[in-house]
Motif scaffolding. Structure first.
Motif, PDB file in Angstrom:
ATOM      1  N   ASN A  13       0.789  -1.238   0.000  1.00  0.00           N
ATOM      2  CA  ASN A  13       0.000   0.000   0.000  1.00  0.00           C
ATOM      3  C   ASN A  13       0.814   1.279   0.000  1.00  0.00           C
ATOM      4  OD1 ASN A  13       0.173  -1.251   2.819  1.00  0.00           O
ATOM      5  ND2 ASN A  13      -0.238   0.893   3.305  1.00  0.00           N
ATOM      6  N   LYS A  14       2.087   1.197   0.368  1.00  0.00           N
ATOM      7  CA  LYS A  14       2.878   2.434   0.364  1.00  0.00           C
ATOM      8  C   LYS A  14       4.373   2.108   0.253  1.00  0.00           C
ATOM      9  CE  LYS A  14       3.620   3.043   5.355  1.00  0.00           C
ATOM     10  NZ  LYS A  14       3.411   3.921   6.507  1.00  0.00           N
ATOM     11  N   GLY A  15       5.166   3.166   0.149  1.00  0.00           N
ATOM     12  CA  GLY A  15       6.622   3.016   0.169  1.00  0.00           C
ATOM     13  C   GLY A  15       7.144   2.132  -0.959  1.00  0.00           C
ATOM     14  N   ILE A  16       8.196   1.389  -0.650  1.00  0.00           N
ATOM     15  CA  ILE A  16       8.858   0.549  -1.653  1.00  0.00           C
ATOM     16  C   ILE A  16       7.886  -0.504  -2.195  1.00  0.00           C
ATOM     17  CG2 ILE A  16      10.750  -1.098  -2.015  1.00  0.00           C
ATOM     18  CD1 ILE A  16      12.283   0.505   0.222  1.00  0.00           C
ATOM     19  N   GLY A  17       7.024  -1.030  -1.341  1.00  0.00           N
ATOM     20  CA  GLY A  17       6.041  -2.031  -1.778  1.00  0.00           C
ATOM     21  C   GLY A  17       5.133  -1.483  -2.861  1.00  0.00           C
ATOM     22  N   PRO A 230      17.237  -2.576  -0.852  1.00  0.00           N
ATOM     23  CA  PRO A 230      16.621  -1.697  -1.858  1.00  0.00           C
ATOM     24  C   PRO A 230      17.288  -0.340  -2.007  1.00  0.00           C
ATOM     25  CG  PRO A 230      15.337  -1.651   0.157  1.00  0.00           C
ATOM     26  CD  PRO A 230      16.436  -2.665   0.382  1.00  0.00           C
ATOM     27  N   GLY A 231      18.293  -0.052  -1.172  1.00  0.00           N
ATOM     28  CA  GLY A 231      18.869   1.298  -1.131  1.00  0.00           C
ATOM     29  C   GLY A 231      18.220   2.084  -0.005  1.00  0.00           C
ATOM     30  N   HIS A 240      11.476   9.786   5.605  1.00  0.00           N
ATOM     31  CA  HIS A 240      11.714  10.504   4.337  1.00  0.00           C
ATOM     32  C   HIS A 240      13.116  11.098   4.249  1.00  0.00           C
ATOM     33  CE1 HIS A 240       7.638   9.690   3.142  1.00  0.00           C
ATOM     34  NE2 HIS A 240       7.333   9.882   4.412  1.00  0.00           N
ATOM     35  N   LYS A 241      14.071  10.423   4.899  1.00  0.00           N
ATOM     36  CA  LYS A 241      15.464  10.900   4.839  1.00  0.00           C
ATOM     37  C   LYS A 241      16.253  10.239   3.716  1.00  0.00           C
ATOM     38  CE  LYS A 241      15.896  12.364   9.607  1.00  0.00           C
ATOM     39  NZ  LYS A 241      15.592  11.664  10.849  1.00  0.00           N
ATOM     40  N   GLY A 242      15.776   9.102   3.204  1.00  0.00           N
ATOM     41  CA  GLY A 242      16.533   8.413   2.150  1.00  0.00           C
ATOM     42  C   GLY A 242      16.522   9.217   0.858  1.00  0.00           C
ATOM     43  N   PRO A 243      17.635   9.207   0.111  1.00  0.00           N
ATOM     44  CA  PRO A 243      17.708   9.984  -1.133  1.00  0.00           C
ATOM     45  C   PRO A 243      17.015   9.320  -2.329  1.00  0.00           C
ATOM     46  CG  PRO A 243      19.812   8.915  -0.730  1.00  0.00           C
ATOM     47  CD  PRO A 243      18.941   8.607   0.466  1.00  0.00           C
ATOM     48  N   LEU A 244      16.813   8.007  -2.283  1.00  0.00           N
ATOM     49  CA  LEU A 244      16.235   7.320  -3.446  1.00  0.00           C
ATOM     50  C   LEU A 244      14.708   7.433  -3.452  1.00  0.00           C
ATOM     51  CD1 LEU A 244      18.282   3.959  -3.658  1.00  0.00           C
ATOM     52  CD2 LEU A 244      18.818   6.186  -4.658  1.00  0.00           C
ATOM     53  N   THR A 245      14.133   7.450  -4.665  1.00  0.00           N
ATOM     54  CA  THR A 245      12.674   7.432  -4.806  1.00  0.00           C
ATOM     55  C   THR A 245      12.172   5.997  -4.598  1.00  0.00           C
ATOM     56  OG1 THR A 245      12.792   6.913  -7.157  1.00  0.00           O
ATOM     57  CG2 THR A 245      12.784   9.267  -6.538  1.00  0.00           C
ATOM     58  N   ILE A 246      10.871   5.853  -4.364  1.00  0.00           N
ATOM     59  CA  ILE A 246      10.326   4.487  -4.217  1.00  0.00           C
ATOM     60  C   ILE A 246      10.509   3.699  -5.514  1.00  0.00           C
ATOM     61  CG2 ILE A 246       8.739   4.953  -2.309  1.00  0.00           C
ATOM     62  CD1 ILE A 246       6.456   5.042  -4.409  1.00  0.00           C
TER      63      ILE A 246
END
Ligand code: NDP
Length: 286
Positions: A13-17, A230-231, A240-246
């Motif tokens: 439902n959200k994020g990397i998934g 996944p990075g 929301h600190k990671g630099p990569l997009t989902i």
């Protein structure tokens, strides 16, 4: 409906998934199931995907609930008779500022991330069809070198995790031992690191190796499982600190979910987000 190829993503439902859902909806030749523990959040995500022109299906699935796992398994079995792709994405992580005791965090994190993933795999693996692909979302935190509490106990633990004859039962015992030591406040002395998330992700990475060994001995042809870091991704989990997009975070897990038939490798491997295989036992980490 039997005969249709089926893919399932946990925590879709959200994020990397959710990013993985987009990739699979675009590239998988079959029906893609978005599963979520909360029906409202899951159905809302399905609506968002439909607006993008995709046609995912939804089913409730809480990997931390035996009844939910059992209902989902029966549904897939009775409706389609089998499963072709499973992406184990769902997981939790306590924030640095969490006030729960280390013991409580250990119990909950290991129960969801390790035992929940294990329970879902045990339930769904009998449904896997020849050429099925299992992709488990691990983490940089899931590299064996992250078992780095006091020596020589940490080395002894790493040796156990790395053993090519480690069984699922022995691995589950190790996870339970960590929770016990965490509750006693003696994890460091026993060699464990000071992160419950690390232990849970080392657990699913070790599980991947064990599962591939079982697949190699399985009469069903060409079953493959791998895990990936996944990075560092911009999601709720990282505040929301990671630099990569989902979308970038979805690359390696989706690649593993869509590995073509009869590939020689990767199998039972640990991949970095740019899809390179990393030696889980010896490193080095990229
Ligand atoms: P999010 O917190 O954004 O999303 C986690 C997802 O898992 C949500 O859909 C959540 O559902 C679901 N979930 C949690 N518990 C359960 C459960 N018991 N049953 C079913 N679903 C559940 O995290 P990310 O997208 O960042 O993380 C996805 C994966 O990537 C995880 O395995 C994480 O450990 C891993 N990872 C992430 C990194 C990053 O930088 N973001 C780095 C390394 C690894 P709900 O919305 O209901 O809470």
């Amino acid at each position: 409906m039997a005969g249709k190829r089926i893919a399932v993503v946990t925590g879709g439902n959200k994020g990397i998934g959710y990013g993985i859902m987009k990739e699979l909806c675009a590239k998988f030749d079959g029906i893609v199931y978005l599963t979520a523990r909360d029906e409202g959040r899951g159905l809302a995500a399905v609506e968002d995907l439909k607006k993008l022109g995709f046609a995912p299906r939804f089913h409730q699935l809480d990997i931390d609930n035996a009844d939910s796992i059992s209902k989902f398994t029966s549904y897939i079995k009775n409706t389609y008779g089998g499963l072709d792709v499973l992406v184990n994405n769902a997981a939790i992580a306590y924030k640095m500022a969490a006030t729960e005791s280390f013991g409580e965090q250990a119990e909950n994190t290991i129960r969801v991330n390790y035992f929940g993933t294990l329970a879902l795999c045990r339930s769904l693996f009998p449904l896997l069809r020849p050429h099925a692909r299992v992709s488990t979302v691990s983490s940089s935190a899931g590299h064996l070198s992250r078992i780095n509490g006091n020596e020589p106990q940490a080395s002894a633990l790493r040796e156990k995790f790395a053993s090519p004859s480690l069984t699922e039962e022995e691995l589950s015992d190790l996870m339970n031992q960590f929770v016990e030591k965490a509750k006693e406040g003696k994890w460091k002395e026993a060699g464990w690191p000071s992160s419950t998330y690390v232990v849970s992700k080392v657990g699913v990475s070790a599980l991947t190796r064990i599962q591939q060994r079982a697949f190699d001995a399985d009469p069903r042809e060409d079953l493959v499982v791998n895990c990936a870091h996944p990075g560092y991704v911009d999601t709720d989990m990282t505040s929301h600190k990671g630099p990569l997009t989902i979308e970038q975070g979805a690359v390696a897990p989706s690649y593993l979910a869509l590995l073509p038939p009869n590939i020689k490798e990767p199998k039972g491997a640990y991949l970095w987000y740019e899809k390179q295989v990393v030696d889980w036992v010896k490193g080095p980490m990229p």
